[in-house]
Design an enzyme around this catalytic site. Structure first.
Site, PDB file in Angstrom:
ATOM      1  N   HIS A 203       0.806  -1.230   0.000  1.00 44.91           N
ATOM      2  CA  HIS A 203       0.000   0.000   0.000  1.00 44.91           C
ATOM      3  C   HIS A 203       0.834   1.272   0.000  1.00 44.91           C
ATOM      4  O   HIS A 203       0.273   2.364   0.086  1.00 44.91           O
ATOM      5  CB  HIS A 203      -0.950   0.018   1.201  1.00 44.91           C
TER       6      HIS A 203
HETATM    7  N1  UDP Z   1      -1.791  -5.918   9.569  1.00 50.01           N
HETATM    8  C1  UDP Z   1      -3.019  -6.428   9.955  1.00 50.01           C
HETATM    9  N2  UDP Z   1      -3.902  -6.846   8.986  1.00 50.01           N
HETATM   10  C2  UDP Z   1      -3.602  -6.794   7.655  1.00 50.01           C
HETATM   11  C3  UDP Z   1      -2.330  -6.277   7.272  1.00 50.01           C
HETATM   12  C4  UDP Z   1      -1.449  -5.843   8.258  1.00 50.01           C
HETATM   13  O1  UDP Z   1      -3.308  -6.504  11.151  1.00 50.01           O
HETATM   14  O2  UDP Z   1      -4.435  -7.180   6.828  1.00 50.01           O
HETATM   15  C5  UDP Z   1      -0.877  -5.433  10.620  1.00 50.01           C
HETATM   16  C6  UDP Z   1       0.493  -6.050  10.605  1.00 50.01           C
HETATM   17  O3  UDP Z   1       0.554  -7.208  11.391  1.00 50.01           O
HETATM   18  C7  UDP Z   1       1.362  -4.930  11.166  1.00 50.01           C
HETATM   19  C8  UDP Z   1       0.633  -3.673  10.772  1.00 50.01           C
HETATM   20  O4  UDP Z   1      -0.682  -4.063  10.395  1.00 50.01           O
HETATM   21  O5  UDP Z   1       1.395  -4.999  12.578  1.00 50.01           O
HETATM   22  C9  UDP Z   1       1.332  -3.013   9.615  1.00 50.01           C
HETATM   23  O6  UDP Z   1       0.581  -1.969   9.196  1.00 50.01           O
HETATM   24  P1  UDP Z   1       0.811  -1.235   7.818  1.00 50.01           P
HETATM   25  O7  UDP Z   1       1.400  -2.171   6.831  1.00 50.01           O
HETATM   26  O8  UDP Z   1      -0.481  -0.577   7.492  1.00 50.01           O
HETATM   27  O9  UDP Z   1       1.788  -0.071   8.210  1.00 50.01           O
HETATM   28  P2  UDP Z   1       3.333   0.185   8.100  1.00 50.01           P
HETATM   29  O10 UDP Z   1       4.008  -0.779   9.023  1.00 50.01           O
HETATM   30  O11 UDP Z   1       3.723   0.011   6.688  1.00 50.01           O
HETATM   31  O12 UDP Z   1       3.475   1.597   8.546  1.00 50.01           O
END
Ligand code: UDP
Length: 355
Positions: A203
């Site tokens: 994303h």
């Molecule tokens: N996550 C979740 N469900 C999903 C995809 C990701 O609970 O369908 C969790 C994942 O385990 C992690 C977090 O969301 O803890 C990551 O979020 P995201 O990828 O939105 O953010 P980023 O880490 O890239 O800032």
């Protein structure tokens, strides 16, 4: 101390799960949800599954571009903080909610505490990188996941006090591990075999906002040799639809809505390999002892690459296939803490009241 915590998106809710409990044992916490993530599957499900305290204030700010979102958050946060008169403002990570909270705190000279300070991709085209750098500059207390993060802050001459507390997401991941391994109901529901599928998330703006990049992502998905499951972020779903790529993506992989933390953790622990452009998921894959292929050219979690468990491939499908064929590394050094980072955050904030 009265601490106003400002959060707005999925990974921030997960971080609250580690910190809020220990924080509330020592301090008064007021939880402010900016509304950046408002879909039930990106917000409410985390409050339910991780038993988070309900937000005390909801700002209802979502959508539109970064600048507009930031401005609307600030306009709502400034009078709210004036009313609440917190002794400290606590922000997490690198989103618009983080920077809005930092600017609102700075504007009224309230000490700012930044959890996950000092993380750097060194790629300032990423909005997340700009949010981190600016928030760190404004913070009084910089709570870092690793000594490397402290080094980054030193190199930038950041004036606040930096403390290594460990990684708060690790607290939550370790707490969920036993259940994630034991409960395979989500695999059964999606007809997946343990160790026999690839888990993908994507994303980041750079991968999904530009049509050519999004098409490269779909081509990469089409080239993958194993069954693939893709819990699809609403941003990516919208972009696939807008560019007429949703059908191709749907044929290439099994698409699900975004999953709750526990279902996602279970899919992660049983995956053959994870492919992701998420920051948090790279680290969670490492903790789950699952190899990761990162769909970016840079990462903040360089230790996972150095340890051989994470390979950066951008959107290059052939590089992804080469990475997939690599044998699993034999060693996996312990990184990122012991599951007690949340307690250290609360203790460090208590010290702040004495300065
Ligand atoms: N996550 C979740 N469900 C999903 C995809 C990701 O609970 O369908 C969790 C994942 O385990 C992690 C977090 O969301 O803890 C990551 O979020 P995201 O990828 O939105 O953010 P980023 O880490 O890239 O800032």
């Amino acid at each position: 101390m009265r601490v106003a915590t400002i959060v707005g998106n999925r990974p921030q809710f997960i971080k609250v799960a580690a910190v809020s409990g220990p924080l509330r044992e020592r301090h008064e916490e007021i939880l402010i949800h900016t509304g950046q993530h408002h879909d039930p599957e990106l917000s409410a499900v985390f409050f339910e599954q991780l038993a988070l305290p309900p937000p005390d204030h909801r700002l209802g700010v979502a959508g539109a571009g970064n600048a507009s979102q930031l401005a609307r958050m600030l306009a709502k946060l400034a009078p709210l903080l004036d009313r609440l008169e917190p002794d400290a403002v606590l922000v997490y990570g690198d989103t618009n909610s983080t920077l809005a909270g930092a600017l609102a705190a700075a504007d009224r000279d309230t000490p700012l505490v930044h959890v996950e300070a000092g993380m750097r991709s060194f790629d300032r085209t990423m909005p997340e990188e700009r949010n981190r750098v600016l928030t760190d500059q404004l913070s009084r207390l910089l709570l870092c996941a690793s000594p490397a993060a402290v080094e980054h802050l030193r190199a930038e001459g950041v004036p606040g006090e930096a403390v290594v507390v460990g990684d708060v997401m690790v607290d939550v991941a370790l707490a969920a591990r036993t259940r994630a391994l034991a409960d395979t109901s989500v695999l059964e529901r999606l007809d997946l075999t343990p160790g026999g599928y690839l888990l993908v998330t994507a994303h980041r703006a750079v991968n999904v906002d530009d049509e050519d990049h999004l098409e490269a992502l779909v081509t990469l998905l089409e080239s993958l040799p194993d069954p693939v499951v893709l819990p699809l972020h609403p941003r990516t779903r919208a972009r696939l639809g807008a560019h007429g790529l949703d059908e191709r993506a749907g044929l290439a992989v099994q698409i699900t809505p975004p999953l709750g933390y526990l279902e996602f953790a279970s899919l992660l622990h049983h995956a053959k390999t994870v492919l992701t452009d998420s920051g948090g998921v790279q680290k969670e894959a490492y903790l789950a002892e699952v190899p990761c292929i990162t769909l970016r050219d840079t990462t903040e979690w360089t230790e996972t690459v150095e340890a051989g468990w994470n390979t950066l491939v951008g959107l290059d499908a052939s590089a992804a296939l080469v990475a997939l064929a690599k044998p699993r590394p034999l060693m996996r050094p312990e990184l990122y803490g012991d599951g007690k980072a949340g307690e250290r955050v609360a203790a460090a904030i208590a010290e702040l009241s004495r300065t």
